[in-house]
Design an enzyme around this catalytic site. Structure first.
Site, PDB file in Angstrom:
ATOM      1  N   ASP A   1       6.224  -7.662  -3.054  1.00  0.00           N
ATOM      2  CA  ASP A   1       6.282  -8.853  -2.199  1.00  0.00           C
ATOM      3  C   ASP A   1       6.312 -10.181  -2.951  1.00  0.00           C
ATOM      4  OD1 ASP A   1       6.266  -7.219  -0.079  1.00  0.00           O
ATOM      5  OD2 ASP A   1       4.244  -7.680   0.614  1.00  0.00           O
TER       6      ASP A   1
ATOM      7  N   SER B   1       9.484  -3.463   8.196  1.00  0.00           N
ATOM      8  CA  SER B   1       9.322  -3.261   6.761  1.00  0.00           C
ATOM      9  C   SER B   1       8.278  -2.210   6.424  1.00  0.00           C
ATOM     10  CB  SER B   1       8.971  -4.577   6.074  1.00  0.00           C
ATOM     11  OG  SER B   1       7.737  -5.045   6.548  1.00  0.00           O
TER      12      SER B   1
ATOM     13  N   HIS C   1       1.764  -5.448   5.235  1.00  0.00           N
ATOM     14  CA  HIS C   1       2.246  -4.622   4.128  1.00  0.00           C
ATOM     15  C   HIS C   1       1.098  -3.881   3.470  1.00  0.00           C
ATOM     16  CE1 HIS C   1       6.383  -6.726   3.365  1.00  0.00           C
ATOM     17  NE2 HIS C   1       6.380  -5.938   4.418  1.00  0.00           N
TER      18      HIS C   1
END
Lengths: 168, 88, 170, 195
Positions: free
Chosen positions: A110, A44, A83
């Site tokens: 998110d 990701s 992230h």
């Protein structure tokens, strides 16, 4: 007399095992993060991080900045997520800071990943660490070992044998 | 089972003589240092990490070829060991 | 000495020879003094215990619950490791055997190998500070199959100890 | 070095040790190249910012308990050249446009939000000349009302290296602007006044 030789040999084995563990523990205390080195498991954050890349974390910062790449843990999910911070709101009066994160390679933020219908992460309680350093691909070995049970046995056997056979 | 393993282990030792033990270590060090310096220079002037990695990888392969196998030249110096005696 | 060793491996030669020193000197009527070894072992096992405690805490509790204890343990581990290093380097100094004769005479034995040379470097020193440095080519006491010839090694050591005694009288 | 397994072990140990030296060399030289190319003083200009506000009631747009939340979007021009950030250890550059502001009801609350970002993987694509680009994200605040806030826009970047530390920096040139409700007439007015 013989007992002392046996004890010395056993001690060498102990040192092999304990030095690696204590190094890890020392590093985790120095960085204030319970896992100071992590291996990337998902795509990701591509193209920045690929599966198998190794990240070095630091968790002594009071606040995260926008653009920081952070690792956070969600209640009830065992795998930590890497992230990037896209928003931060902090109070100058106390240590509280709210963060919104997003994977570079994901279209949306998110919020769907957060626990308990939260729309923010809490810096103090959720963040495991901030990514400071990077080494590509060498962590792939651990992915391979953890996902392939034969590799796991082979690795354990190899480690055991080599520590038993080495005389130095 | 363990005897077979031990036998196998003895076969896979590929020992080399004492002088070569010292020499191979020196060759290995020289090849790797030279390779590392060369790789850094090539990589920097070409501004390419790929060239760096390939050059250093080649140096490692060269070191492996030179150092790992027990060539006859590395096993030439046999010592005169004492003759076995039946010991209690 | 039931197991053969790789006769071309210096670490294995070293270990076999070092471990047969007590047997040889016992035959020469020396009584081993374990002070140095016991000191080293106790520091070593203290380190192992500290590491084991840290490992146990890590498995049983969450990171944040035991940070304080872990800091203490890691600190203790670091200090003990430095102590261990200091002990081997400045107290033990490569001494592999200390023997005491009935008359109270002490004998210190240091051993070593040089890189790539099959010679057992032995340094004998008695209580009066007389020193003797000798080298034993390993092929004079090992056979090709990797068995130590105990009697040959014993004879060699006996001769060296005698040399040391005569050196003293000079 | 006597046995095959020992030779493999010492060889791999030593190869790894020298690899570490090479890494240090790569990290140090790439850092020096950044300084030499004045990467930390890159000029940029953020112009012609137009703001607009939307009311959203989804949790994914910051709404709590069904109360509508003001979501802010912008249009902007951006000119900068980030090619100094590229050298042999640059894997990608992540550029992001953020706005910094204070809370209205609670001025001690400071915030920074991302409106737009871009991943650049090649030095050839590092020259950015954007005209009238829409922000990638709809931004809401902790408070209900966003209109009237004074936002300072900054262009920031993060170098993701092939190996070594992540490097952060900020381009010179920022812009402060007040968020308006962004009715079409307003935008026109702004255009007139700026012309």
């Amino acid at each position: 007399m013989n007992l002392r030789f046996e004890l010395t040999r056993f001690l060498n084995l102990c040192f092999v095992l304990s030095s690696a563990f204590m190094f890890w523990k020392g590093l985790s205390l120095a960085t204030n993060s319970h896992s100071p080195i992590v291996v990337v498991l998902s795509g990701s954050m591509e193209p920045a991080f690929q599966r198998g890349d190794v990240l070095f974390l630091w968790n002594r910062n009071q606040r995260s900045r926008v653009g920081d790449v952070v690792i956070y843990e969600v209640e009830g999910k065992s795998i930590p997520i890497v992230h990037r911070v896209m928003r931060e709101h902090h109070s100058e009066k106390n240590n509280k800071q709210l963060l919104l994160t997003k994977g570079d390679n994901n279209a949306g933020n998110d919020i769907p990943l957060y626990a308990n219908k939260n729309i923010y992460l809490n810096k103090q309680s959720d963040i495991v660490g901030t990514v400071k350093g990077y080494i590509p691909q060498i962590g792939y070995i651990t992915i391979w070992i953890s996902e392939n049970k034969y590799a796991k046995f082979a690795m354990m056997g190899l480690l055991g044998l080599s520590s038993l056979m080495s005389n130095e | 089972m363990s005897e077979i393993l031990q036998e196998l282990g003895r076969k896979l030792v590929f020992p080399i003589d004492f002088r070569s033990q010292k020499n191979t270590e020196r060759y290995q060090q020289l090849i790797l240092i030279a390779g590392a310096i060369l790789a850094s220079l090539i990589g920097f002037f070409a501004q390419s990490l790929l060239y760096l990695v390939v050059t250093y990888g080649l140096a490692i392969v060269v070191a492996m070829v030179v150092v790992l196998p027990a060539y006859p030249a590395y096993t030439r110096e046999k010592l005169d060991w004492v003759k076995p005696k039946i010991s209690m | 000495m039931s197991k053969p060793i790789n006769s071309y491996s210096i670490p294995e030669l070293r270990q076999t020879l070092d471990e047969s020193l007590p047997v040889v000197f016992a035959k020469l009527n020396y009584k081993q003094s374990f002070g140095l070894i016991d000191g080293k072992l106790s520091i070593g096992y203290l380190i192992a215990v500290v590491a084991a405690a840290s490992f146990f805490l890590d498995k049983k509790f969450a990171y944040k619950e035991v940070v304080g204890y872990q800091t203490l343990l890691v600190g203790a581990y670091t200090i003990l490791s430095i102590a261990f290093w200091y002990y081997t380097k400045y107290v033990e100094k490569g001494i592999k055997y200390i023997g005491i004769k009935k008359d109270g005479n002490r004998l210190y034995v240091k051993t070593d190998f040089e890189d790539g040379r099959p010679e057992y470097q032995v340094e004998l020193k008695n209580g009066k500070g007389v020193e003797l440095k000798i080298a034993l080519p390993v092929n004079e006491v090992f056979n090709e199959a990797g068995y130590l010839q105990n009697n040959l090694f014993y004879q060699w050591v006996e001769k060296q100890v005698k040399n040391l005694e005569t050196k003293k009288t000079q | 070095m006597f046995s095959l397994s020992q030779r493999i072990q010492t060889l791999s140990n030593q190869a790894l040790t020298f690899a570490c030296f090479i890494f240090v060399f790569v990290i140090a030289t790439s850092w020096l190249q950044l300084i030499q190319q004045h990467a930390f003083m890159t000029p940029s200009s953020i112009d012609n910012i137009k703001t607009s506000i939307n009311l959203r009631t989804s949790r994914y747009y910051g709404s709590m308990n069904g109360k509508p939340k003001e979501n802010s979007k912008i249009l902007f021009d951006l000119n900068t050249d980030l090619s100094p950030l590229f050298n042999w250890n640059t894997k990608q550059v992540f550029v992001y446009l953020t706005g910094e502001y204070e809370g209205q009801l609670r001025p001690q609350t400071k915030s920074e939000v991302t409106y737009w970002d871009k991943i650049i993987t090649k030095g050839d694509n590092a020259k950015l000349q954007l005209k009238n680009v829409r922000s990638k994200y709809a931004v809401w605040d902790l408070e209900e009302v966003f209109v009237g806030r004074e936002l300072t826009f900054k262009l920031k970047w993060n170098i993701q290296p092939w190996i070594g530390p992540l490097i952060y920096g900020e381009a010179n040139g920022n812009k402060t602007i007040t968020i308006t409700s962004g009715k079409p007439a307003n935008v026109k007015n702004e255009k007139k006044s700026s012309a």
